[in-house]
Design an enzyme around this catalytic site. Structure first.
Site, short mmCIF file in Angstrom:
data_model
loop_
_atom_site.label_atom_id
_atom_site.label_comp_id
_atom_site.label_asym_id
_atom_site.label_seq_id
_atom_site.Cartn_x
_atom_site.Cartn_y
_atom_site.Cartn_z
N SER A 138 -9.79 1.19 2.61
CA SER A 138 -8.93 1.98 1.75
C SER A 138 -7.81 1.19 1.07
O SER A 138 -7.24 1.68 0.08
CB SER A 138 -8.31 3.11 2.56
OG SER A 138 -7.44 2.60 3.54
N LYS A 158 0.86 -1.19 0.00
CA LYS A 158 0.00 0.00 0.00
C LYS A 158 0.89 1.24 0.00
O LYS A 158 1.92 1.26 0.70
CB LYS A 158 -0.89 -0.03 1.24
CG LYS A 158 -1.98 1.02 1.27
CD LYS A 158 -2.84 0.85 2.52
CE LYS A 158 -4.04 1.79 2.54
NZ LYS A 158 -4.87 1.59 3.75
N SER A 218 -9.82 -1.01 6.93
CA SER A 218 -9.21 -0.81 5.61
C SER A 218 -8.42 -1.99 5.05
O SER A 218 -8.05 -1.97 3.88
CB SER A 218 -8.30 0.42 5.62
OG SER A 218 -9.08 1.58 5.50
#
Lengths: 96, 482
Positions: B151, B63, B175
Site C-alpha cells: 500500500s 505516507k 506494504s
C-alpha cells in the site's frame, strides 16, 4: 461458507446498498473458501494461539496529570461542536 | 539521485531551500504522470531547521497515514477529509529534531488496504474530491501503465522517480517491501516494536511497523537509526538499545548461513523472478556466504491466516471512524443513523470488504472457527521460523511472486490481489525484520526485489548482508526514464 451479510453489516455499523451486498457476499465467499484451507491442518486443538508476535509484558507508569491544553486543538477539526464538546445527533428517542 | 548523505551535505553547503526547489521542479514535471503525491500542504510552514542538526535540510516524503501536526492526514480515505492532527507522530518528531523536514505526503491504498495503491479514495474522477486532490492513480515510474505496488505505493514511486530523497511507509503485510520491489528501490520493515507507532493511524495493531523506502541500503540504515527506539507513548515499542546501523554495514557476509525455503519456489512464482533471486543466492555464495535449503512448512497458510488476523484487527481499529471527532460526517436522524451514513459515504469498497470480513471472523459463532484458528496457525509460523533460524542466520527469497502488474489487472479479483503478498506476510505474522533490495530486471525491464529476513532485532546483520550484496551489484544505480 455463506456470510450473514446484513447482520454483519449491522454489527459493523456500515450501510450497504443491495448491489454491494450481492458482490461483497460473492467475493467474501471466495475469500473464505481460501481461508478454510487452514481447517485441513491436523492437531490445531493442541496449539496455543498467538495474539502478539513477540513476547511482551504489560507496561506500567505513574498516573500523572499533564495539562496539554489540547481540548481546543482537538475540537478544531470536529465535524460539529458545542462549546468544549463534540456535538452528535439525538441518542435517545423522545418517545422511548 | 541524491543519497541522504549527499542531500544533507548539499543542504549544509547551500542551505536547505536549493535542494527543496530542485526537488519541487522535478515534482512539477513528473508527478502529473507518476501521481505519487497528494496535493496537501501544511497549514503552517515548518520552521527553518537548526543548521547544526545532523540531518539538516533532509526532505522526507511521508505516507499519508503518519500524522504531522497541522497537516491534513487522510490515509487516502474520504472519511478522514479535513482531519488535521494536533500532534506529530513520534517518528516525525524525531526527524524534525534531527534537522529533517516533511517534504510532501504520499498517496496510498485507503487505510493501507491493498497491494497496488489503486484503492486510494483519490484515484477517482469524483468531482467532490478532484478540486483538492489529484485524480489519477499512482503509477510505476518504470512503466506508467503498471502499478507501483502497495500500500505504500506513493512512497515507493516518489523515491523511484527521484521526486524524493527518501520516504517513510508502513508495513502490515508487505506494504513497504512489495512496492519497494516493484519500484526498484530498497524497503525495510523493522522488527515489531523497533519503531514507535504513536501517530501512525492503526490498521493491524499486532502487525504494523513504520519503515524506510530509500535508494540505498545505507540510506535505510541511516533512516532507521533516526526513527527507532523506545517511546513511552507506544506501549508496544520495545526498550532495547538502537545500534548505529549505518556504521555496522561493512564486514561482509563470509561464513553467514543463508537459508532458502523450499516452499517459496512453487507454481505462481514468475520464472524470471525465480531466476534472478537464485542468481542473487549465487552472488551471496561468491561473497563467502553458505547457502542452504531450509523448510518453512506452513508457508501456504500465510495468506489465509493473514486475511483473518489483519481484517479482524482492522475492523476493530476502524470502528473509531464514525463522524464524531474528526473527518467527515453524513447527517442522520439519530446517532446510529449518522454513524452508518458517515461510514457508507466515507469508506471505499476495499475498506468495507475488510471491515465486513473482520467483523464476521470475530462475530459470535464464527470466532473459534476462523479467528482463534488463525491465531493458532500463527503460532505454527513462529515455530517454523524458530526452527529455520537454528539452521540459518538469514532467510532469502523473492519479495513478490511477480514484477509490477498492469493497472486494473487485479482490481476485479480481491483474492488474486491478496496472493501477491504471499512472501511478505510471514515477517508481519512473526514480527521479524525483513528488507527488499533490487536484484535485477525482467525481460520487460521491470525491477525485481530480493527479500532477506533476520531474527528479531537483528537489523544490523540484515542491513550488513543487504549492503554487501547491493555493493557487489549495480541494480540500485539504475533509474527509470519517465
Amino acid at each position: 461458507m455463506k456470510i450473514p451479510i446484513q447482520k454483519i453489516a449491522e454489527l459493523a455499523n456500515i450501510r450497504l446498498t443491495p448491489e454491494e451486498e450481492g458482490t461483497l457476499s460473492k467475493e467474501l465467499e471466495k475469500i473464505l473458501t481460501h481461508v478454510e484451507e487452514i481447517n485441513k491442518l491436523p492437531g490445531l486443538d493442541k496449539v496455543e494461539p498467538t495474539s502478539h508476535p513477540l513476547a511482551s509484558e504489560n507496561v506500567y507508569r505513574e498516573d500523572t496529570v499533564l495539562d496539554q491544553g489540547t481540548a481546543k486543538e482537538v475540537l478544531k477539526h470536529a465535524p460539529d461542536k458545542h462549546g468544549n464538546y463534540f456535538k452528535v445527533p439525538k441518542v435517545i428517542d423522545g418517545n422511548q | 539521485m541524491w543519497t541522504i548523505e549527499e542531500a544533507v551535505l548539499r543542504a549544509k553547503k547551500e542551505g536547505s531551500s536549493a535542494l527543496r526547489a530542485e526537488l519541487e521542479t522535478r515534482v512539477q514535471a513528473l508527478d502529473p504522470k507518476v501521481g505519487a503525491y497528494l496535493n496537501t500542504d501544511p497549514l503552517v510552514p515548518s520552521p527553518e531547521p537548526l543548521r547544526s542538526a545532523p540531518f539538516y535540510g533532509l526532505p522526507i516524503s511521508l505516507k499519508d497515514n503518519i500524522c504531522v501536526k497541522d497537516w491534513e492526514t487522510t490515509c487516502s480515505s474520504e472519511i478522514l477529509l479535513g482531519h488535521i492532527p494536533p500532534y506529530d507522530a513520534t517518528v516525525v518528531e524525531k526527524l524534525k529534531k534531527n534537522g529533517a523536514y516533511i517534504f510532501r505526503k504520499c498517496d496510498m491504498d485507503e487505510f493501507a488496504f491493498g497491494s497496488s495503491s489503486e484503492n486510494s479514495a483519490f484515484n477517482l474522477k469524483s468531482s467532490r474530491l478532484k478540486k483538492k486532490f489529484k485524480t489519477g492513480p499512482v503509477s510505476n515510474p518504470w512503466d506508467l501503465t503498471c502499478v507501483p505496488g502497495g500500500s505504500s505505493g506513493g512512497s515507493a514511486a516518489c523515491v523511484a522517480a527521484q521526486e524524493a530523497v527518501c520516504a517513510l511507509g508502513s508495513d502490515t503485510g508487505g506494504s513497504i517491501r512489495q512496492p519497494a520491489a516493484l519500484s526498484g528501490i530498497v524497503g525495510l520493515k523493522p522488527t515489531y516494536g523497533r519503531v514507535s507507532r504513536y501517530g501512525l493511524i492503526a490498521f493491524g495493531s499486532s502487525l504494523d511497523q513504520i519503515g524506510p523506502l530509500t535508494h540505498t541500503v545505507k540510506d535505510a540504515a541511516l533512516l532507521l537509526e533516526l526513527i527507532a527506539g523506545h517511546d513511552p507513548k507506544d506501549s508496544t515499542s520495545i526498550n532495547v538499545p538502537v545500534p548505529r546501523y549505518s556504521r555496522e554495514l561493512e564486514g561482509g557476509v563470509k561464513g553467514l548461513r543463508i537459508g532458502i525455503p523450499e516452499e517459496y519456489f512453487v507454481p505462481g512464482l514468475d520464472p524470471e523472478v525465480k531466476e534472478k533471486v537464485l542468481q542473487a543466492a549465487e552472488q551471496f555464495k561468491k561473497l563467502g556466504a553458505q547457502v542452504r535449503s531450509i523448510r518453512l512448512p506452513h508457508t501456504k497458510y500465510a495468506v489465509p491466516v493473514y486475511y483473518v488476523v489483519a481484517t479482524a484487527e482492522a475492523s476493530s481499529n476502524l470502528a473509531r471512524f464514525d463522524g464524531v471527532e474528526y473527518g467527515i460526517r453524513a447527517a442522520g436522524d439519530n446517532l446510529s443513523d449518522m454513524y452508518r451514513n458517515t461510514r457508507e459515504k466515507g469508506f471505499g469498497t476495499e475498506a468495507k470488504r475488510r471491515i465486513i470480513l473482520g467483523t464476521f471472523v470475530l462475530s459470535s459463532g464464527y470466532y473459534d472457527a476462523y479467528y482463534l484458528k488463525a491465531q493458532k496457525v500463527r503460532t505454527l509460523f513462529k515455530q517454523d521460523h524458530e526452527r529455520a533460524f537454528q539452521e540459518a542466520d538469514l532467510i532469502l527469497g523473492p519479495t513478490s511472486p511477480t514484477t509490477a502488474f498492469k493497472a486494473g489487472a487485479k482490481t476485479a479479483d480481491p483474492l488474486s490481489m491478496y496472493l501477491s503478498d504471499i512472501y511478505t506476510i510471514s515477517a508481519n505474522l512473526t514480527g521479524l525484520p525483513a528488507i527488499s533490495v533490487p536484484c535485477g530486471f525482467d525481460s520487460k525491464g521491470l525491477p525485481i526485489g530480493l527479500q532477506l529476513t533476520a531474527k528479531a532485532f537483528e537489523e544490523s546483520l540484515l542491513l550488513r548482508a543487504a549492503h554487501t550484496y547491493e555493493q557487489s551489484t549495480d541494480f540500485h544505480t539504475k533509474r527509470p526514464k519517465i
